[in-house]
Design an enzyme around this catalytic site. Structure first.
Site, PDB file in Angstrom:
ATOM      1  N   ASN A  20       0.922  -1.341  -0.031  1.00 46.43           N
ATOM      2  CA  ASN A  20       0.018   0.145   0.133  1.00 46.43           C
ATOM      3  C   ASN A  20       1.018   1.342   0.065  1.00 46.43           C
ATOM      4  OD1 ASN A  20       0.566   0.916   2.919  1.00 46.43           O
ATOM      5  ND2 ASN A  20      -0.341  -1.249   3.243  1.00 46.43           N
ATOM      6  N   ARG A  21       0.185   2.332  -0.170  1.00 42.54           N
ATOM      7  CA  ARG A  21       1.120   3.832  -0.418  1.00 42.54           C
ATOM      8  C   ARG A  21       1.559   4.327   0.903  1.00 42.54           C
ATOM      9  NH1 ARG A  21       0.362   5.478  -5.411  1.00 42.54           N
ATOM     10  NH2 ARG A  21      -1.241   4.691  -6.578  1.00 42.54           N
TER      11      ARG A  21
END
Ligand code: CTP
Ligand code: CA
Length: 231
Positions: A20-21
């Site tokens: 994920n970011r």
């Protein structure tokens, strides 16, 4: 105290993962500011895109997956006064880990012809680490448990409404709600959050400000709630 930071990575094969970011900046800033205020901190770091702190008062434990993070947090929370789950935990992981690199095409066992079809990923839910920590604490007063909520809002609900639902559902003492989008929050140096208290009271807005300043604001809310000498 224990602070988790960064995004977990869920391995598919030796070279690939679901991620994920999260940059881990807010979690690292929380650890650094807590140590600067005199706390003894264990930073449980998943994937972070900033240098890990090397200052006195911070011990770093590295983890990769949600299951690794759960194992570390469960042990560490037992003797902690405060636990902050700032990590972005993958909600799902692949059902199977493939020991060798998944190839683009492979020969079928049946008649030896090339199979070029795309694989289908099967996922399974990861445990909710935060909810588990609340459950394991039971009726004890400590640790104080702080969650984070990354929300985008949706057509029917504001970011804050979703946060209120989440603090009730998770049962953590404080929930730091931030609005996320592709470039809002993730990887940025600044943050804007609202701290919700499970037991009611006015939401505390913090920022827009640097993640360091926001961290101090979060520790002020924690301090106002308890008897911590280090805050
Ligand atoms: N969290 C956790 N274990 C998970 C998922 C999330 O401990 N498997 C923690 C995060 O570290 C964060 C909080 O729960 O402190 C809220 O995470 P968030 O992703 O916003 O909430 P979810 O309950 O996963 O709900 P959803 O993603 O559907 O909004
Ligand atoms: Ca989630």
């Amino acid at each position: 105290m224990v602070v988790s930071a960064g995004g977990t990575r869920e391995a598919l094969d030796p070279v690939r993962f679901l991620g994920n970011r999260s940059s881990g900046k807010q979690g690292v800033a929380l650890a650094e500011t807590a140590a600067a205020r005199g706390a003894s901190v264990t930073l449980v770091a998943a994937h972070v895109e900033v240098p890990l702190p090397e200052q006195d008062g911070i011990e770093v434990v590295r983890v990769e997956s949600a299951l690794d993070l759960q194992a570390a947090m469960t042990v560490l929370a037992d003797s902690a006064d405060v636990v902050v789950m700032a990590a972005a935990v993958a909600d799902f992981r692949p059902v199977d880990y493939v020991e060798t690199k998944i190839k683009k095409s492979h020969r079928t066992a049946a008649d030896g012809t090339e199979d070029d079809s795309a694989p289908t990923l099967q996922l399974v839910r990861n445990p909710d680490i935060l909810a588990g920590l609340v459950r394991e604490r039971g009726s004890r007063r400590r640790p104080l448990i702080v969650g984070f909520a990354a929300e985008t809002g949706d057509t029917g609900h504001s970011v804050l409404e979703l946060g209120r639902e989440k603090v009730a559902r998770k049962g953590c003492d404080l929930l730091v709600v931030n609005e996320v989008g592709r470039s809002v929050t993730f990887g940025q140096d600044d943050n804007t959050v609202t701290v919700l208290d499970r037991d009611g009271g006015e939401p505390v807005p913090l920022g827009p400000a640097s993640k360091t300043v926001v961290s101090h604001g979060i520790w002020d809310v924690v301090a106002a709630r308890g008897d911590r000498s280090w805050t």
